[in-house]
Design an enzyme around this catalytic site. Structure first.
Site, mmCIF file in Angstrom:
data_model
loop_
_atom_site.group_PDB
_atom_site.id
_atom_site.type_symbol
_atom_site.label_atom_id
_atom_site.label_comp_id
_atom_site.label_asym_id
_atom_site.label_seq_id
_atom_site.Cartn_x
_atom_site.Cartn_y
_atom_site.Cartn_z
ATOM 1 C CE1 TYR A 42 5.155 19.971 56.190
ATOM 2 C CE2 TYR A 42 4.281 22.356 55.898
ATOM 3 C CZ TYR A 42 4.569 20.956 55.348
ATOM 4 O OH TYR A 42 4.693 21.044 53.879
ATOM 5 C CG HIS A 44 1.664 16.622 52.711
ATOM 6 N ND1 HIS A 44 1.916 16.992 53.740
ATOM 7 C CD2 HIS A 44 2.554 16.844 51.861
ATOM 8 C CE1 HIS A 44 3.180 17.412 53.819
ATOM 9 N NE2 HIS A 44 3.605 17.563 52.368
ATOM 10 N N PRO A 83 12.232 25.732 46.285
ATOM 11 C CG PRO A 83 11.459 27.632 46.403
ATOM 12 C CD PRO A 83 11.244 26.595 46.933
ATOM 13 N N GLY A 127 16.131 24.413 46.378
ATOM 14 C CA GLY A 127 17.111 23.310 46.803
ATOM 15 C C GLY A 127 17.292 22.881 48.409
ATOM 16 N NE ARG A 128 13.891 19.291 51.274
ATOM 17 C CZ ARG A 128 13.261 18.615 50.128
ATOM 18 N NH1 ARG A 128 13.985 18.586 49.136
ATOM 19 N NH2 ARG A 128 12.153 18.250 50.023
ATOM 20 N N GLY A 129 18.330 24.950 50.640
ATOM 21 C CA GLY A 129 19.396 25.635 50.752
ATOM 22 C C GLY A 129 20.543 25.440 49.932
#
Length: 326
Positions: free
Chosen positions: A54, A122, A202, A204-206
Site C-alpha cells: 500500500y 497477501h 465490507p 463493496g468499496r463504497g
C-alpha cells in the site's frame, strides 16, 4: 467495543482498514489519517490492517507514526507477497522464502515495531509450493518477529496445505453483500479448521453506502475507475440493489452502510469486518453498525433483498482478478 476471536487472537468486532489512507483511492490526507487511527484506538478499534504494497510502503510508515506511543493497544496486521517498486510499478506476486524474510524485516522497520501481531500472505505465488512459503513464515513466528499468521484470497485446498505447516489464525477475503463467493467452500473450510475470517471491502468499496452515482466521481488514481461493477453499464443494476437495502435500513433507523456491516457481523462471531476510512466522522458512522438491532427476520430480509450473485460486474479488473488463488 465488543470483542471477537480469530482463532486464538482476541480482536474487536470491527477493525480499521488503512489502505485507502495512502493508495488506490486517490490522494490522501496524512494528518487526518493519523488522527483517524488514533481516534479508532480511543474507540476500542484496535485491529489495524495495512500491507507493504500500500503506497507502496508509505501506508506502513503512516500507521507506524500513528501508533508510535500506543503500540501496546494495537493488534497490528500487515501483509507481504505483492511486490511493488518504490514508484508503484507492480513486479508481481512473490512467495519465495528469502523474500518472506526480507519483506518481514522491512515491514518491521517501517512500522517501527519489534513484532507483527498478524502477518498475512497477501497473494499466493503459483510458482512456489505453499509449503516453502509457510516454512519461512513458521520460522518468523519461532524468531518472535510474528505472533500469528494469516492468508488472503487463497483457495480452500491452499488453506489446508498452509495450515498443515503452521496454524492459520485468520483468512482475509473480500466479503460483503455484494461479494458472497466465499460462502460455499471457503468459509466452511475456515470454520472446519478453526480459522477466523477477516472481511475486507465490507461495504463493496463504497457501493453499499448508496453514495456512488457514477464512476466519474472518483479521482484520478482511484482503482474503482477500472472495476467492472463500477462501470456505467453495471451501476444501474447495482444502485437498484442498494435502494432495496436503503429501504430496509430506514426501517431500522440506520444507513445502508451500517445495515450492510451489521449483516456481516450477524454472519458469525468468527467474522470481523475491517471497513476502511480516512476520516474520523466516517469511522464513527461505521461504529454505529454495532448498535443496529438486527433480528433474524431483518437479516433474512437483507439476504433476500440482495441475493448472492445479484451484483453485476467483477470486483476487480482482469489483471487483479488473475492474482487471486480461488
Amino acid at each position: 467495543m465488543l470483542q471477537r476471536r480469530l482463532s486464538t487472537l482476541a480482536v474487536p468486532a470491527l477493525g480499521l482498514g488503512c489502505m485507502g489512507m495512502s493508495d488506490l483511492y486517490g490522494p490522501g490526507d496524512d494528518a487526518e489519517s493519523v488522527a483517524t487511527i488514533r481516534h479508532a484506538l480511543d474507540q476500542g478499534v484496535t485491529l489495524l490492517d495495512t500491507a507493504d504494497m500500500y503506497g507502496p510502503f508509505t501506508n506502513e510508515r503512516l500507521v507506524g507514526r500513528a501508533i508510535a506511543d500506543r503500540r501496546d493497544e494495537v493488534v497490528l496486521a500487515t501483509k507481504f507477497g505483492v511486490e511493488r517498486l518504490p514508484d508503484g510499478t507492480l513486479k508481481g506476486v512473490n512467495g519465495r522464502p528469502d523474500y518472506v524474510r526480507s519483506a518481514c524485516d522491512a515491514s518491521l522497520r517501517r512500522l517501527g515495531v519489534d513484532h507483527i501481531d498478524l502477518y498475512y500472505q497477501h497473494r499466493i505465488d503459483p510458482t512456489v509450493p505453499i509449503e516453502e512459503t509457510w516454512g519461512a513464515l513458521s520460522e518468523l513466528v519461532a524468531a518472535g518477529k510474528v505472533r500469528h499468521l494469516g492468508i488472503s484470497e487463497a483457495a480452500p485446498a491452499t488453506v489446508r496445505r498452509a495450515h498443515a505447516v503452521h496454524p492459520i489464525t485468520a483468512g482475509q477475503y473480500e466479503y460483503s453483500l455484494f461479494s458472497r463467493g466465499i460462502e460455499d467452500e471457503h468459509l466452511p473450510t475456515l470454520r472446519e479448521l478453526g480459522i477466523g475470517l477477516v472481511a475486507y471491502a465490507p461495504m463493496g468499496r463504497g457501493l453499499l453506502t448508496g453514495t456512488v452515482t457514477s464512476t466519474g466521481q472518483f479521482p484520478e488514481g482511484d482503482v474503482r475507475r477500472l472495476a467492472p461493477r463500477f462501470q456505467e453499464s453495471s451501476l444501474l443494476t447495482n444502485r437498484a440493489l442498494v435502494e432495496r437495502l436503503r429501504e430496509l435500513a430506514a426501517a431500522a433507523d440506520a444507513t445502508p452502510a451500517q445495515l450492510a456491516l451489521a449483516w456481516l457481523l450477524y454472519q458469525g462471531l468468527d467474522v470481523v469486518p475491517i471497513p476502511g476510512t480516512r476520516r474520523r466522522s466516517h469511522l464513527d458512522e461505521n461504529l454505529r453498525a454495532c448498535d443496529v438491532p438486527l433480528t433474524d427476520e431483518l437479516a433474512r430480509a437483507v439476504t433476500e433483498a440482495i441475493p448472492a450473485g445479484a451484483v453485476v460486474g467483477e470486483r476487480y479488473d482482469a489483471a487483479r482478478m488473475a492474482t487471486l488463488n480461488l
